[in-house]
Design an enzyme around this catalytic site. Structure first.
Site, PDB file in Angstrom:
ATOM      1  N   HIS A   1       0.820  -1.222   0.000  1.00 43.41           N
ATOM      2  CA  HIS A   1       0.000   0.000   0.000  1.00 43.41           C
ATOM      3  C   HIS A   1       0.854   1.272   0.000  1.00 43.41           C
ATOM      4  O   HIS A   1       0.350   2.355  -0.280  1.00 43.41           O
ATOM      5  CB  HIS A   1      -0.987  -0.007   1.177  1.00 43.41           C
ATOM      6  CG  HIS A   1      -0.378   0.255   2.514  1.00 43.41           C
ATOM      7  ND1 HIS A   1      -0.121  -0.742   3.427  1.00 43.41           N
ATOM      8  CD2 HIS A   1       0.001   1.403   3.112  1.00 43.41           C
ATOM      9  CE1 HIS A   1       0.386  -0.228   4.524  1.00 43.41           C
ATOM     10  NE2 HIS A   1       0.477   1.074   4.355  1.00 43.41           N
TER      11      HIS A   1
ATOM     12  N   ASP B   1       0.001  -7.694   1.388  1.00 48.01           N
ATOM     13  CA  ASP B   1       0.386  -6.281   1.475  1.00 48.01           C
ATOM     14  C   ASP B   1       1.904  -6.126   1.541  1.00 48.01           C
ATOM     15  O   ASP B   1       2.422  -5.361   2.348  1.00 48.01           O
ATOM     16  CB  ASP B   1      -0.280  -5.601   2.669  1.00 48.01           C
ATOM     17  CG  ASP B   1      -0.156  -4.075   2.602  1.00 48.01           C
ATOM     18  OD1 ASP B   1       0.067  -3.553   1.499  1.00 48.01           O
ATOM     19  OD2 ASP B   1      -0.257  -3.420   3.661  1.00 48.01           O
TER      20      ASP B   1
ATOM     21  N   SER C   1       4.839   2.319   8.033  1.00 44.60           N
ATOM     22  CA  SER C   1       4.489   1.173   7.198  1.00 44.60           C
ATOM     23  C   SER C   1       5.676   0.733   6.352  1.00 44.60           C
ATOM     24  O   SER C   1       6.308   1.554   5.675  1.00 44.60           O
ATOM     25  CB  SER C   1       3.317   1.515   6.281  1.00 44.60           C
ATOM     26  OG  SER C   1       2.144   1.699   7.024  1.00 44.60           O
TER      27      SER C   1
END
Length: 390
Positions: free
Chosen positions: A122, A152, A226
């Site tokens: 993402h 992901d 992230s």
């Protein structure tokens, strides 16, 4: 008479008290069993003396291999949301996106001296340019080797000399309560290290990814973390930070175990995609209401709610409404676990499927297929949920 009784009462009372004490202390003297209460005493521990007073060695060992990402993509929108964010304006007003560009901030981990990086899908999805900033001040543009939206994860490649590489830990051996450190670039302020513990392992059914087996930690994880590193107290990588609840650090963060992440990375490097087994069915949990409607005595099994046309399951004869009881040698009790079990199979493998159809047991044999690629999509929110699909 009263004075005489008074003079004898004190010795009698004292004697009774003494006798009671003796009986309680030495009950075996009067033929009574001894009552024992065994209390567990802590053994002398040196942990306070042996435990580290600083995690600087662990952080300095891993930090050079954790990089910051700045990815941009062209957008039809006149402005991106992050451009209007006061935090963005404060930290990035010297290099704002130009025109109709959207900026995405994140982190990544250098996995090898050859320049392969792991991050979140993402963070890099649909990016036109991905700029990597190393801890030593060097910057370069990365190219995308491949991505896996189902977990992901994404693999990047940079071409620089003398690259550091992180050392790998053992995510399958971590324990709840172990110290852990999160390294990343929260809010773009620069590389940051936060500390916490392993709060839980094997978290799933969060609706974040198709394949979920998260490490949960209370180490502070925020926007920009992230794709960063979750390391143990020795500076070894145990997870890739990927998600938080409620949009900010609430003591609930999630990381992808490094063993899973490395498997995905190696498959992407070797094949350009992750090779997973596929049956082509959608399933749902067998609730008490469904069990009653099928006249089943218990709630063991999962219900086939859909079958993909011309998929492996349909070719094997599986039908909507069948109750899956076993896949291979493992009982089918949870949709996600069964989906992961099938995904671990190689395309072309045979698998026996035990089902209950119209109250009668039936055994089918399916040939595992290759899971088709999914279309890239925005990452689901933690509040969303999905049924398992194999």
């Amino acid at each position: 008479m009263y004075k005489a009784l008074r003079s004898f009462s004190w010795p009698i009372v004292a004697g009774l008290l003494l006798a009671t004490i003796v009986i309680l202390r030495f009950p075996e003297w009067v033929g009574l069993p001894r009552q024992q209460v065994r209390l567990e005493e802590a053994q002398p521990s040196m942990s306070r003396l042996q435990g580290p007073v600083s995690y600087a060695d662990a952080a300095s060992k891993a930090a050079p291999a954790v990089v910051s990402l700045r990815s941009t993509k062209h957008s039809q929108k006149p402005h991106s949301l992050i451009q209007d964010d006061p935090l963005f304006k404060h930290y990035f007003n010297r290099n704002p996106p130009q025109g109709n560009e959207e900026l995405s901030l994140g982190s990544a981990v250098i996995m090898s001296h050859e320049g392969y990086l792991l991050t979140n899908n993402h963070v890099t999805a649909n990016a036109d340019t991905i700029v990597v900033a190393l801890q030593d001040g060097r910057q370069t543009v990365a190219r995308l080797i491949g991505s896996d939206p189902d977990t992901d994860l994404a693999v990047l490649k940079i071409d620089l000399a003398n690259l550091p590489a992180i050392s790998l830990g053992h995510s399958e051996k971590i324990r709840i309560g172990d110290i852990t450190l999160a390294i990343g670039n929260p809010f773009g302020v620069g590389q940051t290290v936060t500390m916490g513990i392993i709060s839980a392992t094997g978290r799933n059914q969060l609706g974040l990814n198709t394949y979920e087996d998260f490490i949960q930690t209370d180490a502070a994880i925020n926007l920009g973390n992230s794709g960063g590193a979750l390391i143990d107290a020795n500076g070894n990588l145990i997870g890739i930070n990927t998600a938080i609840l409620s949009g900010g650090s609430q003591g609930i963060g999630f990381a992808i175990p490094i063993q899973l992440a490395v498997d995905v990375m190696q498959s992407i490097i070797a094949h350009g995609q992750v090779i997973r087994g596929w049956l082509g069915v959608e399933v749902e949990r067998l609730t008490p209401e469904l069990a009653a409607s099928y006249n089943l005595p218990g709630e063991d099994g999962i219900v086939v709610s859909g079958v993909y046309p011309n998929g492996p399951a349909q070719r094997a004869g599986l039908q909507p409404g069948d109750i899956l009881l076993k896949l291979g040698d493992e009982p089918a009790q949870d949709g996600r676990q069964s989906m992961n079990q099938v995904a671990r199979k190689r395309p072309g493998d045979n698998i026996a499927i035990e089902v209950l159809r119209n109250g009668k047991p039936l055994t089918l044999t399916a040939i595992i297929g290759l899971r088709p690629p999914v279309e890239p999509a925005e990452p689901p929110t933690p509040e969303s949920s999905k049924n398992g699909a194999s």
